[in-house]
Write an enzyme that holds these catalytic residues in place. Sequence first.
Site, PDB file in Angstrom:
ATOM      1  N   ASP A   1     -41.910  59.149 -15.685  1.00 29.19           N
ATOM      2  CA  ASP A   1     -42.087  58.467 -14.395  1.00 29.19           C
ATOM      3  C   ASP A   1     -43.565  58.182 -14.114  1.00 29.19           C
ATOM      4  O   ASP A   1     -44.371  59.106 -13.976  1.00 29.19           O
ATOM      5  CB  ASP A   1     -41.492  59.393 -13.309  1.00 29.19           C
ATOM      6  CG  ASP A   1     -41.464  58.754 -11.941  1.00 29.19           C
ATOM      7  OD1 ASP A   1     -42.049  57.668 -11.771  1.00 29.19           O
ATOM      8  OD2 ASP A   1     -40.851  59.354 -11.043  1.00 29.19           O
TER       9      ASP A   1
ATOM     10  N   GLY B   1     -39.986  48.755 -12.625  1.00 34.11           N
ATOM     11  CA  GLY B   1     -39.942  47.339 -13.005  1.00 34.11           C
ATOM     12  C   GLY B   1     -41.286  46.642 -12.995  1.00 34.11           C
ATOM     13  O   GLY B   1     -41.365  45.424 -13.180  1.00 34.11           O
TER      14      GLY B   1
ATOM     15  N   ASP C   1     -36.406  53.187  -5.988  1.00 30.48           N
ATOM     16  CA  ASP C   1     -35.325  54.178  -5.944  1.00 30.48           C
ATOM     17  C   ASP C   1     -34.084  53.674  -5.193  1.00 30.48           C
ATOM     18  O   ASP C   1     -34.187  53.077  -4.130  1.00 30.48           O
ATOM     19  CB  ASP C   1     -35.815  55.451  -5.236  1.00 30.48           C
ATOM     20  CG  ASP C   1     -36.810  56.210  -6.095  1.00 30.48           C
ATOM     21  OD1 ASP C   1     -37.314  55.638  -7.086  1.00 30.48           O
ATOM     22  OD2 ASP C   1     -37.089  57.373  -5.754  1.00 30.48           O
TER      23      ASP C   1
END
Length: 399
Positions: free
Chosen positions: A147, A200, A221
């Site tokens: 992440d 993205g 999210d």
Amino acid sequence: MRRLLACTLALATLAPFAAAQKSNGLALTPPMGWNSWNWFAGKVTQDDVKKAADLIVSSGMRDAGYVYVNIDDTWEGKRDASGVLQTNEKFPDMKGLADYVHSKGLKLGIYSSPGDQTCARFEGSLHHEQQDADLYAKWGIDYLKYDLCGFRKDMQTAAPGDDAAAKTVQDKMMRNAYETMHQALLKTGRPIVYSLCQYGFDSVWQWGPEVGANLWRTTGDVSANFPSIALIAETQVGLAKYAAPGHWNDPDMLEVGNGKLTLDENRTHMGMWAMLAAPLLAGNNLTQLTPEITAVLLNKEVIAIDQDALGKQADRVYKEGPVEIWSRPLADGGHALAVINFGEDFTFLRGIDLHLKEAGIRGNAPAHDIWSAKDLGSLQTGYKGGLKRHEMLLLRFGK
Ligand code: GAL
């Protein structure tokens, strides 16, 4: 000149081979499993994960294909003097947990960040990528969600601002960071699914495969409410061509069974993710599985669409007001077609042509209604019926 030509030709023949090396051969269909974040968030413990593994087996989820048990953020402790990352007190024995999960015929996933800190401000992998990858391999980890979060401040520090020049530097740093972990994972020799989570940015679907990604998040999210699910669906338009076996668009994990989603909303969410060839990572509290939610998550025909071997994600073929039609071709020569009412009112479909031609479906192909489990025969003369608010009609057409 002739030498130059020969050299160019040699390089051209090598190119596909080089590209093939990027693939780790995993995730030939979208990964399926469960992830701790959507329900437990920062509270997840080793015991919760063990219990989830038990319930994945007893509920039939494992046999339906949900095999990855993924621990999200907040398992991390501090590094010891040699830089080896420790788990925190919520996860006293990661190796034991991996062994337990494996003994159930399941796989274990974990989470980290290319930054010095994760999103929840736990220890990230910056400057310790190989050490961390080796640790995952030693434990027996099968899946890594990586992440961006904590690395964004490093990108901003290196190239402040958001003008084109700064963005070019930041994007390059981001790709390098993902490539570094890709190489580290490869070096371990252990097959580990590589999941990019950077929402993205920089059209990741265009370069994800280059940095070894098996999947990449395409959005921010997801939340457990219908507007969030509808918004994500909307932003997937145009991404179908980037999905293929081994490399998937990831519109985020499932919220099926969470929040106050109605049965129609849960079905539309699940059905839409299947149309999108999305990873199916359940995110609900498995200790509270109701028969209704079990039926949604375990619907074999919906899962078969998601897992179809052709690996072609759906495209939107029609939109008028809140009604949309999405279609995807399937390996057996048939198609899946979803008609969704994203609106708030009941909508008659009587006047709506199902746009079979645009969807590549033969006019007299036999249709099967998946959610109501009924064969409908040919729909050449149109479809009669309607959709409640947030309801999806999911059809599978034969060749
Ligand atoms: C976010 C990510 C979520 C979850 C969370 C954990 O950046 O999108 O899916 O992983 O971090 O802190």
